[in-house]
Design a protein around this motif. Sequence first.
Motif, PDB file in Angstrom:
ATOM      1  N   ASP A  23       0.369 -26.037 -12.389  1.00 58.06           N
ATOM      2  CA  ASP A  23      -0.686 -26.718 -13.140  1.00 58.06           C
ATOM      3  C   ASP A  23      -1.717 -25.747 -13.678  1.00 58.06           C
ATOM      4  O   ASP A  23      -2.115 -25.808 -14.834  1.00 58.06           O
ATOM      5  CB  ASP A  23      -1.371 -27.770 -12.251  1.00 58.06           C
ATOM      6  CG  ASP A  23      -0.427 -28.899 -11.889  1.00 58.06           C
ATOM      7  OD1 ASP A  23      -0.607 -29.489 -10.823  1.00 58.06           O
ATOM      8  OD2 ASP A  23       0.491 -29.176 -12.694  1.00 58.06           O
ATOM      9  N   ILE A  45       5.758 -24.760 -14.705  1.00 62.11           N
ATOM     10  CA  ILE A  45       5.566 -25.961 -13.884  1.00 62.11           C
ATOM     11  C   ILE A  45       4.257 -25.955 -13.118  1.00 62.11           C
ATOM     12  O   ILE A  45       3.783 -27.019 -12.703  1.00 62.11           O
ATOM     13  CB  ILE A  45       6.741 -26.146 -12.891  1.00 62.11           C
ATOM     14  CG1 ILE A  45       6.810 -24.982 -11.882  1.00 62.11           C
ATOM     15  CG2 ILE A  45       8.055 -26.282 -13.630  1.00 62.11           C
ATOM     16  CD1 ILE A  45       7.874 -25.138 -10.816  1.00 62.11           C
ATOM     17  N   ILE A  52      10.288 -24.146  -5.672  1.00 62.14           N
ATOM     18  CA  ILE A  52      10.754 -25.198  -6.587  1.00 62.14           C
ATOM     19  C   ILE A  52      11.361 -24.582  -7.842  1.00 62.14           C
ATOM     20  O   ILE A  52      12.425 -25.006  -8.318  1.00 62.14           O
ATOM     21  CB  ILE A  52       9.583 -26.137  -6.942  1.00 62.14           C
ATOM     22  CG1 ILE A  52       9.134 -26.936  -5.710  1.00 62.14           C
ATOM     23  CG2 ILE A  52       9.975 -27.089  -8.063  1.00 62.14           C
ATOM     24  CD1 ILE A  52       7.853 -27.710  -5.922  1.00 62.14           C
ATOM     25  N   SER A 110       2.913 -32.911  -5.212  1.00 63.22           N
ATOM     26  CA  SER A 110       2.992 -34.018  -6.177  1.00 63.22           C
ATOM     27  C   SER A 110       3.819 -33.635  -7.402  1.00 63.22           C
ATOM     28  O   SER A 110       3.431 -33.866  -8.548  1.00 63.22           O
ATOM     29  CB  SER A 110       1.578 -34.453  -6.608  1.00 63.22           C
ATOM     30  OG  SER A 110       0.808 -34.835  -5.492  1.00 63.22           O
ATOM     31  N   PHE A 111       4.967 -33.036  -7.168  1.00 63.59           N
ATOM     32  CA  PHE A 111       5.855 -32.613  -8.251  1.00 63.59           C
ATOM     33  C   PHE A 111       7.163 -33.400  -8.158  1.00 63.59           C
ATOM     34  O   PHE A 111       7.844 -33.363  -7.144  1.00 63.59           O
ATOM     35  CB  PHE A 111       6.128 -31.108  -8.146  1.00 63.59           C
ATOM     36  CG  PHE A 111       6.965 -30.561  -9.273  1.00 63.59           C
ATOM     37  CD1 PHE A 111       8.332 -30.414  -9.131  1.00 63.59           C
ATOM     38  CD2 PHE A 111       6.388 -30.189 -10.469  1.00 63.59           C
ATOM     39  CE1 PHE A 111       9.104 -29.912 -10.150  1.00 63.59           C
ATOM     40  CE2 PHE A 111       7.147 -29.689 -11.507  1.00 63.59           C
ATOM     41  CZ  PHE A 111       8.514 -29.551 -11.346  1.00 63.59           C
ATOM     42  N   ASP A 112       7.511 -34.117  -9.231  1.00 65.35           N
ATOM     43  CA  ASP A 112       8.727 -34.919  -9.284  1.00 65.35           C
ATOM     44  C   ASP A 112       9.880 -34.023  -9.720  1.00 65.35           C
ATOM     45  O   ASP A 112      10.166 -33.873 -10.906  1.00 65.35           O
ATOM     46  CB  ASP A 112       8.553 -36.095 -10.250  1.00 65.35           C
ATOM     47  CG  ASP A 112       9.718 -37.051 -10.190  1.00 65.35           C
ATOM     48  OD1 ASP A 112       9.761 -37.999 -11.006  1.00 65.35           O
ATOM     49  OD2 ASP A 112      10.608 -36.867  -9.325  1.00 65.35           O
ATOM     50  N   ILE A 113      10.581 -33.441  -8.751  1.00 70.39           N
ATOM     51  CA  ILE A 113      11.616 -32.457  -9.076  1.00 70.39           C
ATOM     52  C   ILE A 113      12.859 -33.107  -9.667  1.00 70.39           C
ATOM     53  O   ILE A 113      13.601 -32.475 -10.429  1.00 70.39           O
ATOM     54  CB  ILE A 113      11.968 -31.636  -7.813  1.00 70.39           C
ATOM     55  CG1 ILE A 113      12.817 -30.428  -8.209  1.00 70.39           C
ATOM     56  CG2 ILE A 113      12.675 -32.500  -6.788  1.00 70.39           C
ATOM     57  CD1 ILE A 113      13.056 -29.464  -7.074  1.00 70.39           C
ATOM     58  N   TYR A 144      13.415 -32.887 -13.368  1.00 71.34           N
ATOM     59  CA  TYR A 144      13.728 -31.592 -13.951  1.00 71.34           C
ATOM     60  C   TYR A 144      15.104 -31.078 -13.543  1.00 71.34           C
ATOM     61  O   TYR A 144      15.446 -29.942 -13.872  1.00 71.34           O
ATOM     62  CB  TYR A 144      12.667 -30.564 -13.527  1.00 71.34           C
ATOM     63  CG  TYR A 144      11.303 -30.848 -14.099  1.00 71.34           C
ATOM     64  CD1 TYR A 144      10.899 -30.277 -15.289  1.00 71.34           C
ATOM     65  CD2 TYR A 144      10.414 -31.702 -13.462  1.00 71.34           C
ATOM     66  CE1 TYR A 144       9.644 -30.533 -15.824  1.00 71.34           C
ATOM     67  CE2 TYR A 144       9.155 -31.984 -13.986  1.00 71.34           C
ATOM     68  CZ  TYR A 144       8.785 -31.373 -15.174  1.00 71.34           C
ATOM     69  OH  TYR A 144       7.537 -31.638 -15.706  1.00 71.34           O
ATOM     70  N   ALA A 159       8.373 -30.539  -2.650  1.00 71.70           N
ATOM     71  CA  ALA A 159       7.811 -30.961  -3.932  1.00 71.70           C
ATOM     72  C   ALA A 159       6.817 -32.102  -3.762  1.00 71.70           C
ATOM     73  O   ALA A 159       5.850 -32.213  -4.517  1.00 71.70           O
ATOM     74  CB  ALA A 159       8.937 -31.375  -4.881  1.00 71.70           C
ATOM     75  N   TYR A 161       5.592 -23.670  -5.251  1.00 69.49           N
ATOM     76  CA  TYR A 161       6.016 -23.717  -6.651  1.00 69.49           C
ATOM     77  C   TYR A 161       7.074 -22.659  -6.942  1.00 69.49           C
ATOM     78  O   TYR A 161       7.987 -22.891  -7.757  1.00 69.49           O
ATOM     79  CB  TYR A 161       4.811 -23.529  -7.575  1.00 69.49           C
ATOM     80  CG  TYR A 161       4.078 -24.811  -7.868  1.00 69.49           C
ATOM     81  CD1 TYR A 161       2.877 -25.104  -7.237  1.00 69.49           C
ATOM     82  CD2 TYR A 161       4.594 -25.741  -8.763  1.00 69.49           C
ATOM     83  CE1 TYR A 161       2.205 -26.284  -7.501  1.00 69.49           C
ATOM     84  CE2 TYR A 161       3.935 -26.920  -9.041  1.00 69.49           C
ATOM     85  CZ  TYR A 161       2.736 -27.192  -8.410  1.00 69.49           C
ATOM     86  OH  TYR A 161       2.085 -28.359  -8.688  1.00 69.49           O
TER      87      TYR A 161
END
Length: 446
Positions: free
Chosen positions: A381, A379, A321, A434-437, A440, A430, A318
């Motif tokens: 969680d 960002i 990212i 499970s992060f949709d970069i 963003y 990412a 994170y």
Amino acid sequence: MDRTEESVIRGILEEIPCRENQINLLCDLFGKRNQYTCPALFIFGHSATGKSLVVSTLLKRLELPHAVVNCVECYTQRLMYEQLLNKVAGYQSGPSNNYGSFARCDNTNDFVRLLRSAIAEQCTQEETVYLVFDKAERLREMESNLLPAILRLSELSNCNVCVILISQLVWGKFRTGTGFAEPLILHFPDYSKAELLDIVSRDCPPGYTCEFYSSYANLLMSVFYIACRDLNEIRHLALLNFPKYIEPVIKGEVTTDNAHKLWRNIEPHLKKAMHTVYLREVSSSQWEKYQQEDSEQFGALTCLSTRSKVELPFYSKYLLIAAYLASYNPAKTDRRFFSKNHGKIKKSACPNPKKDMSSQLLGPKAFPLDRLMAIFYSIVDAKVSTTANIFSQISSLVTLSLLCHVGHDDQLDSPRYKCTVSLDFIQSVARTVSFDIIRYLFDFVQ
């Protein structure tokens, strides 16, 4: 105190165990709505001791006028003042008002004046308005006159205002000059072993008795209590290792009453988990998904990890990212992307070719450490405490050449960094969290 407030407080005491003394003391300090309370309250204690939870729950359940800001997210004086004014005035920032604020506020004098008008519009003169500054230790890094002014807001604004500072540091660390009004100090002590066991035992999954889960929590505490006394970390470890503990029960090899065989099965697994305390390589939800996936899907994840060329701890991913977003997004778009009430971003109808050139072609730009941490906390969680472990992971990313330190070592201001990884690399990292970069990145927003 009427019967309604008494029932609300009883519900809070049941919901937040082992904090009866602090909750009752805060209720006595708050008093009735039309009563003047202490102008400043300083609450301190280690991480995961219930400071922010108790204060925010009391203010919400008792429906008291309040505004809460996180001093890590509001890393400048203007951001902090404007967010406080928005919450006190009930102003919602969104696409309809072009993500504006209740009023522009650049200094303390403007804030006191605007706060007085906002309170006059939204609250009666007698009601106490509570301004909560979470992670208040970051206030020491701002202007020298900021903290003394905040502690005297009730006197400066001539309004019934109570300022609550929440910090992990003791009050002595805040005394850096003169002009300080001494606040009332309240300490949240660490949970004892019995209190930790009581709280963890309340997370019993459905289908199992409280006695069975309490026995498991007692075994877990016997291993981890010496090395870890953080409530959030212990609860994370309990949920992470419980499927392994009940594995023989699910297979039908033993019953839930045979604690000896269950302990022999889980003991080697817990000792291996000791090496990952405070270094979460995966979250609890991801661990459960991995346990449920078949071997082919797990193999696909392994191949994906191999293509990434590097294995990083959970929070380091994170941080990387957040560094990529800070390098390739303009600073003025942070509020649109990371504000809770953000909407669709509309680009200009007549774009300037030089101004709107893709950041992916221009390369990464330098960003300060404060901006990196603000994006990181937006960002991620779960709630993360600002500890030395987080900053050591930033140093590790620099050592791995995933981040680049910009500037001289003797600079007086905040350090600046650049992210040196490619778009394909950061996309693969990412995916593991499970992060949709793409959602963003300013260059890809329609």
